[in-house]
Write a protein that holds these residues in place. Sequence first.
Motif, PDB file in Angstrom:
ATOM      1  N   GLN A 189      11.724  11.361   0.708  1.00 31.99           N
ATOM      2  CA  GLN A 189      11.629  12.228  -0.466  1.00 31.99           C
ATOM      3  C   GLN A 189      10.234  12.812  -0.649  1.00 31.99           C
ATOM      4  N   ASP A 190       9.425  12.732   0.381  1.00 29.50           N
ATOM      5  CA  ASP A 190       8.063  13.265   0.308  1.00 29.50           C
ATOM      6  C   ASP A 190       8.061  14.639   0.968  1.00 29.50           C
ATOM      7  N   PRO A 191       8.019  15.733   0.181  1.00 25.43           N
ATOM      8  CA  PRO A 191       8.105  17.076   0.761  1.00 25.43           C
ATOM      9  C   PRO A 191       6.900  17.447   1.620  1.00 25.43           C
ATOM     10  N   PHE A 251       5.951   0.562   0.635  1.00 32.90           N
ATOM     11  CA  PHE A 251       5.768   2.018   0.584  1.00 32.90           C
ATOM     12  C   PHE A 251       6.598   2.648  -0.512  1.00 32.90           C
ATOM     13  N   SER A 252       6.105   3.768  -0.994  1.00 37.60           N
ATOM     14  CA  SER A 252       6.803   4.627  -1.939  1.00 37.60           C
ATOM     15  C   SER A 252       6.233   6.023  -1.715  1.00 37.60           C
ATOM     16  N   THR A 253       5.539   6.576  -2.685  1.00 34.46           N
ATOM     17  CA  THR A 253       4.770   7.807  -2.490  1.00 34.46           C
ATOM     18  C   THR A 253       3.420   7.639  -3.166  1.00 34.46           C
ATOM     19  N   ASP A 291      -3.649   9.306  -1.106  1.00 30.89           N
ATOM     20  CA  ASP A 291      -2.592  10.196  -0.629  1.00 30.89           C
ATOM     21  C   ASP A 291      -1.616   9.500   0.301  1.00 30.89           C
ATOM     22  N   LYS A 292      -1.878   8.259   0.645  1.00 31.49           N
ATOM     23  CA  LYS A 292      -1.000   7.524   1.542  1.00 31.49           C
ATOM     24  C   LYS A 292       0.232   6.997   0.796  1.00 31.49           C
ATOM     25  N   ASP A 293       1.370   7.065   1.477  1.00 30.47           N
ATOM     26  CA  ASP A 293       2.613   6.565   0.881  1.00 30.47           C
ATOM     27  C   ASP A 293       2.784   5.065   1.063  1.00 30.47           C
ATOM     28  N   TYR A 294       1.891   4.419   1.724  1.00 26.54           N
ATOM     29  CA  TYR A 294       2.041   3.018   2.110  1.00 26.54           C
ATOM     30  C   TYR A 294       0.746   2.258   1.859  1.00 26.54           C
ATOM     31  N   THR A 331      10.562   8.006  -2.125  1.00 23.35           N
ATOM     32  CA  THR A 331      10.612   7.336  -0.821  1.00 23.35           C
ATOM     33  C   THR A 331       9.820   8.124   0.223  1.00 23.35           C
ATOM     34  N   GLY A 332       8.649   7.643   0.553  1.00 19.67           N
ATOM     35  CA  GLY A 332       7.831   8.288   1.585  1.00 19.67           C
ATOM     36  C   GLY A 332       8.092   7.659   2.933  1.00 19.67           C
ATOM     37  N   LEU A 333       9.283   7.877   3.466  1.00 25.36           N
ATOM     38  CA  LEU A 333       9.749   7.140   4.643  1.00 25.36           C
ATOM     39  C   LEU A 333       9.092   7.581   5.951  1.00 25.36           C
ATOM     40  N   TYR A 334       8.998   8.895   6.185  1.00 25.98           N
ATOM     41  CA  TYR A 334       8.576   9.372   7.506  1.00 25.98           C
ATOM     42  C   TYR A 334       7.120   9.064   7.819  1.00 25.98           C
ATOM     43  N   ASP A 335       6.210   9.409   6.888  1.00 26.16           N
ATOM     44  CA  ASP A 335       4.785   9.142   7.131  1.00 26.16           C
ATOM     45  C   ASP A 335       4.525   7.646   7.283  1.00 26.16           C
ATOM     46  N   THR A 336       5.221   6.858   6.451  1.00 24.75           N
ATOM     47  CA  THR A 336       5.043   5.404   6.518  1.00 24.75           C
ATOM     48  C   THR A 336       5.490   4.862   7.853  1.00 24.75           C
TER      49      THR A 336
END
Length: 590
Positions: free
Chosen positions: A511-513, A430-432, A437-440, A477-482
């Motif tokens: 870091q994904d607003p 995962f990233s962003t 539109d998916k971070d993963y 870092t798209g941590l939460y959605d992932t």
Amino acid sequence: MGRHSLPDQYGAGGSDPRPRARRRSVAIATVLVLTVAGGTAAAVQSGLLSFGASCQEDAVRLKVAASPDVVPALRAAAERARDDSLTSDGRCVDVTVTARDSSKVADTLLAGRKSDAQVWVPDSQVWVERVSADTGATEVTPVGSFASSPVGVAVVPRAAKSLGWPRKTYSWIELAGATLRDDALRLGAADPARSATGLLALTRLTTAAGAVEGGDTQAAAMMKTLSQRTSDSDTQVLDTLPRDASGTEQGNPKRNQALILSEQAVFAYNTADGGDGLDLFYPKDGSPRLDFPYTLVDQAVLTTDESRAALRFVNYLRKPEQRKLLHSYGFRTSDDQVDAAVVTRAGGSKPQPYAKAAVRPASQTALQEALGTWTITVQSARITTVVDASSSMSEEVTSDGQSRMDVTKASLLQALATFTPDDEIGLWDFSTKLDGDKDYRVLVPTERLGSAQGNGTQRDRLTAAFSGLTPVPNGATGLYDTTLAAYKSAVSSYAKGKFNALVVLTDGVNQDPGSISRGALISRLRQLTDPDRPVPLIMIAVGPDADRTEATQIATATGGSGQEVTDPSQIHEVILKAIVAAGAEGSGTR
């Protein structure tokens, strides 16, 4: 030992074998002489003068929680100390000993709960080190050992004879292998998750297996077989022996003919049995030893009198008279001098290498890896690994220019090697905006490692995918959605009868607003968690920019744990540690 010192000179001489009445007469005579000389104050200060019937009325009372195997010896020593009027700074030392399983005391202390005992004597330093390594645990302070007992393989006489006992010697691998080859020679042990005896032997087996080609597979096979014959404790595993010591119940599939036990446990069994007893093999590649560390509990809250009395009692245990007492209960008190009577009554005999020096204590890493491998071997696992591929993973972290991602990949490959073909492992990164539109994205779906995939297996496919992990240039870092998407997937694909878990590694914060908030993530994770289908989230914060506190908050919403590593090469150790903890929590052992 900080502010606490050893007891005074008078206390050090408190072990007098003469009758109590005579000691009192001598003490009174001495007091009279001192009084005449004008030394009454000195006599009182030294503890020689007693204004009352018994110093027990003003005794320093110590509570000792001890491993059940050493309790009879400690109680006998405590009673002898009372008879000897053992003192510390002029006050009697009154010791009460309670039997407590070492693993259960360790769990209490790991939870940060207070103990009702000032002294803890587990059967092995393994437990003390486990508690000491946890910053949230109750403080423990080991002050040395007073007894030990090597670990070997005890065998009923008929089976021992078939193996060539006592003249033929075996290594740990050879002994375990003999039980695998001969279905009539069944080997049992106490659960390594609850027993130091089982864990120390398991570590010797896995260490030896790792040194030979194909050893990992051999070790996994041994663990799988051994897991079918484990008991909760060393006491319970003794109940799996044939009902008659000769081992004639060969046709009973529930009975073991060989057990992994300490020398002292076999001594106690043989001396209480009255029959032929058990014969004991001492592996030629060395026996680990139970070392019974004498440990102060929460030393900061102990009074000075309690600390000094505790030290006084352990010094008393090391005196020649008490060493003989310990020998009579089957314990060793010296690595250099082995009591032949102890060995003989424990079923040992030459040329078995019973006097061989103890092997060096296994490292915490080796113990953790053995226990982690055991956990995922005896109960097949289904684990999806989710790895941060943001640009910060390209940061160099070693002197030879390796990036955080390079070191992470190497550590993940080490972890992969500990899983068996029946385990199900998958990989996401995962990233962003990695996939629209998916971070993963799903790199390798979670499947059995032994299943065929193209021209190879799932293990081959994962090995290639781990090796190919690459940071995304300018990726955030798209941590939460992932985390939410991966957890939903893990819960929906739950495999009954397996240890299910989700492992997320990140070197930063979200870091994904446009993503879900942390509070909303935690709330959704709690809603998804099902006690009947547990999937603990193990979130590992890697490097200085990751947030351990946040990782813990998110992971604990699922019954999992937040972990932290400053060195990415430690990731595989942390994964195994977290799996052991989560597996124990799920099985009720923690």
